[in-house]
Write a protein that holds these residues in place. Structure first.
Motif, PDB file in Angstrom:
ATOM      1  N   LEU A  79      -6.364  -1.966  -4.124  1.00  0.00           N
ATOM      2  CA  LEU A  79      -5.938  -3.010  -3.189  1.00  0.00           C
ATOM      3  C   LEU A  79      -7.097  -3.522  -2.344  1.00  0.00           C
ATOM      4  O   LEU A  79      -7.049  -4.646  -1.833  1.00  0.00           O
ATOM      5  CB  LEU A  79      -4.823  -2.492  -2.286  1.00  0.00           C
ATOM      6  N   PRO A  84       0.807  -1.228   0.000  1.00  0.00           N
ATOM      7  CA  PRO A  84       0.000   0.000   0.000  1.00  0.00           C
ATOM      8  C   PRO A  84       0.837   1.274   0.000  1.00  0.00           C
ATOM      9  O   PRO A  84       0.364   2.328  -0.434  1.00  0.00           O
ATOM     10  CB  PRO A  84      -0.815  -0.110   1.293  1.00  0.00           C
ATOM     11  N   ALA A 131      -4.710   2.472  -3.210  1.00  0.00           N
ATOM     12  CA  ALA A 131      -5.417   2.033  -2.003  1.00  0.00           C
ATOM     13  C   ALA A 131      -6.781   1.445  -2.351  1.00  0.00           C
ATOM     14  O   ALA A 131      -7.180   0.395  -1.825  1.00  0.00           O
ATOM     15  CB  ALA A 131      -5.565   3.203  -1.034  1.00  0.00           C
TER      16      ALA A 131
END
Length: 240
Positions: free
Chosen positions: A153, A111, A150
């Motif tokens: 993910l 991340p 982000a």
């Protein structure tokens, strides 16, 4: 078999119900099985399982392996082909091995990773093992990279990052080794994301697509090569 445990459950319930209605209309005896907890029990004397599952569990080889172990035939590709095709990175590597051109890419699972070097903006981000454009993000600038990564993910696991290719979006089906007419996909607004795929009227589908004979055949041949690259099978849909 419909529904299941994936993030595409609601879509699968709808498409599975439509398939069941169509089969009953043709005079078949149909039972609807929903493996919501990844377990199921088939009715006795089941002739074949029509897989209307979407996404993980249903398209990644998991349920195919379970049905193989039971010795029950099912629609679509087998366990090995399904597993390979569902993994975008593995599928791209297989296609590259057959000379099929794909976008420049890298894989990110951190991340906190910075903007990948060696790739030119804009970028397209997709979870490696998801379907229906879940986790699809477009990154137009370096400033948009952290939030785009982000969000992608959140789709689970690794993210495939590719240079964006501007052009017409098409898909070609292959059934019994024969390519079907090319379909052009044109969202009325924005990209062909989850909402535009499953909102009635949000996307126009043109079949056959308005390509000349040579371009049509090139698309169909590339689709056939992609299917061969992941191990073959009796039916598939390949997107470009």
């Amino acid at each position: 078999m419909l529904g299941g445990p994936s993030g595409e459950r609601e879509v699968s319930l709808q498409s599975g119900a439509a398939v069941a209605d169509a089969l009953r209309g043709l005079g078949h005896r149909v039972s609807e099985i929903d493996p919501v907890d990844k377990e199921f029990r088939l009715p006795q004397n089941t002739d074949i399982v029509f897989l209307a599952l979407h996404g993980t569990y249903g398209e990644d080889g998991t349920v195919q392996a379970k049905l193989d172990a039971l010795g029950v035939p099912y629609t679509g590709c087998g366990e090995a082909v399904s597993r390979l095709a569902f993994d975008k990175v593995a599928a791209k590597q297989a296609c590259a091995g057959r000379g099929i051109t794909t976008a420049n890419d890298c894989v990110v699972d951190d991340p906190g990773a910075g903007l990948p070097g060696g790739l030119e903006l804009p970028l397209v981000l997709k979870p490696v093992c998801q379907g229906s454009s879940i986790g699809l993000e477009f990154v137009e600038s370096a400033a948009a990279w952290p939030s785009g990564l982000a969000k992608s993910l959140e789709g689970g696991g690794r993210v495939l990052v590719e240079e964006r290719i501007e052009g017409r979006e098409v898909t070609v089906g292959i059934v019994g080794g024969q390519p079907l007419p090319v379909i052009e996909i044109t969202p009325k607004r924005g990209a062909y994301d989850y909402a535009n795929k499953y909102t009635a009227g949000a996307t126009e589908y043109t079949c056959p697509a308005a390509f000349d004979t040579e371009a049509t055949r090139r698309i169909q041949c590339a689709g056939e090569q992609a299917l061969f690259a992941v191990g073959g099978g009796n039916c598939a849909r390949v997107d470009f």
